[in-house]
Design an enzyme around this catalytic site. Structure first.
Site, PDB file in Angstrom:
ATOM      1  N   HIS A   1       1.871   4.279  -3.030  1.00  0.00           N
ATOM      2  CA  HIS A   1       1.805   5.674  -2.900  1.00  0.00           C
ATOM      3  C   HIS A   1       3.254   6.356  -3.285  1.00  0.00           C
ATOM      4  CE1 HIS A   1      -1.848   6.488  -0.921  1.00  0.00           C
ATOM      5  NE2 HIS A   1      -1.435   5.655   0.230  1.00  0.00           N
TER       6      HIS A   1
ATOM      7  N   HIS B   1       0.669  -1.322   0.044  1.00  0.00           N
ATOM      8  CA  HIS B   1       0.046  -0.102   0.044  1.00  0.00           C
ATOM      9  C   HIS B   1       0.839   1.219  -0.037  1.00  0.00           C
ATOM     10  CE1 HIS B   1      -3.438   2.460   1.624  1.00  0.00           C
ATOM     11  NE2 HIS B   1      -2.509   3.265   1.891  1.00  0.00           N
ATOM     12  N   GLU B   2       1.860   1.221   0.783  1.00  0.00           N
ATOM     13  CA  GLU B   2       2.717   2.600   0.907  1.00  0.00           C
ATOM     14  C   GLU B   2       3.631   2.596  -0.310  1.00  0.00           C
ATOM     15  OE1 GLU B   2       1.780   4.374   2.989  1.00  0.00           O
ATOM     16  OE2 GLU B   2       0.694   3.437   4.518  1.00  0.00           O
TER      17      GLU B   2
END
Length: 266
Positions: free
Chosen positions: A61, A57-58
């Site tokens: 980003h 997820h990170e």
């Protein structure tokens, strides 16, 4: 920055590879009934897979920010998938894991610091914010694919339950993250399109956004509607509420097991 340094900034961290190894070994243990009863193996498999999804997820980003113009991302270690490199490891790793252990809900976290001043264009800012929860959506599709493809014949019951519970975590994380609440990715998607005045008025409340969401979810009527929607979506993907419930039951192996889960049902 030299080419060697750039490669080092993007080399996959041994910490992340270790977490993947725990996921693989514990998943194999659940699949083969190694070390029966499988409670501890289910716990390790789901927890490791959940942490892997948080790292991805990170990473989503960070990678999107890099291609959008923030070349400082690599220097911060965000492209190595190392959870220890995050700005707020507590918010992104520790708290989400604790929430899964205590209640079985996918808590969205926030960790990578993006230098937004390096990025021009509202669409780029929106895509950067959307990239994280979209990774959870992708992870949810991977977890549910064996169910809606009817590819689970012969798969051990406990593994099916664990996969269903992991799918529940991914779906809740994606939906919560996409809420247009200050402090969550959903607000980050729409923020570039808001007026400067509105953004300044909302900014002080961003740190309380996630707390507010969970406060609202404590209201029984809203909690009921929220999880009804979650289970309805999972059913459309072939994952029954029974399996997600038994997955959480198997995950929380320290609690008294529900005898209904000893018999597999669709």
């Amino acid at each position: 920055m030299t080419t060697a340094a750039a490669r080092s900034d993007r080399r996959v961290s041994p910490v992340f590879l270790g977490i993947v190894a725990v996921m693989a070994v514990s998943g194999w243990a659940v699949w083969t009934d190694f070390g029966y009863p499988p409670g501890l193996a289910v716990f390790l498999f789901v927890t490791a897979a959940w942490v892997v999804s948080l790292c991805l997820h990170e990473y989503a980003h960070a990678r999107t920010a890099l291609h959008s113009g923030d070349i400082s991302i690599g220097e911060k270690g965000y492209l190595t998938l190392n959870p220890l490199a995050y700005t707020h490891a507590l918010l992104s790793i520790v708290l989400p894991v604790l929430f899964v252990i205590m209640g079985g809900i996918g808590l969205p976290g926030g960790a990578v610091f993006i230098e937004r001043g390096r990025i021009s264009g509202r669409w780029k800012h929106s895509v950067i914010s959307a990239a994280g929860p979209l990774m959870n959506v992708l992870f949810a599709l991977v977890c549910t694919a064996p169910f809606w493809l009817h590819a689970l014949d012969g798969v051990p019951r406990e593994f099916r339950y664990a996969l269903a519970f992991l799918a529940l975590l991914q779906v809740t994380a994606a939906i919560l993250n996409f809420l247009p609440v200050p402090g969550l990715d959903g607000y980050g998607v729409i923020e570039p399109w808001l007026s400067y005045r509105i953004r300044r008025q909302v900014e002080p409340f961003a740190q309380f956004g996630l707390i507010a969401v969970f406060g609202v979810l404590w209201i029984p009527e809203i909690n009921h509607v929220f999880f009804d929607a979650i289970h309805s979506l999972l059913r459309s993907l072939g994952v029954s509420e029974f399996r997600t419930y038994c997955g959480r039951d198997a995950y929380q192996f320290w609690s008294t097991a529900n005898p209904d889960c000893a018999v597999d049902r669709p």
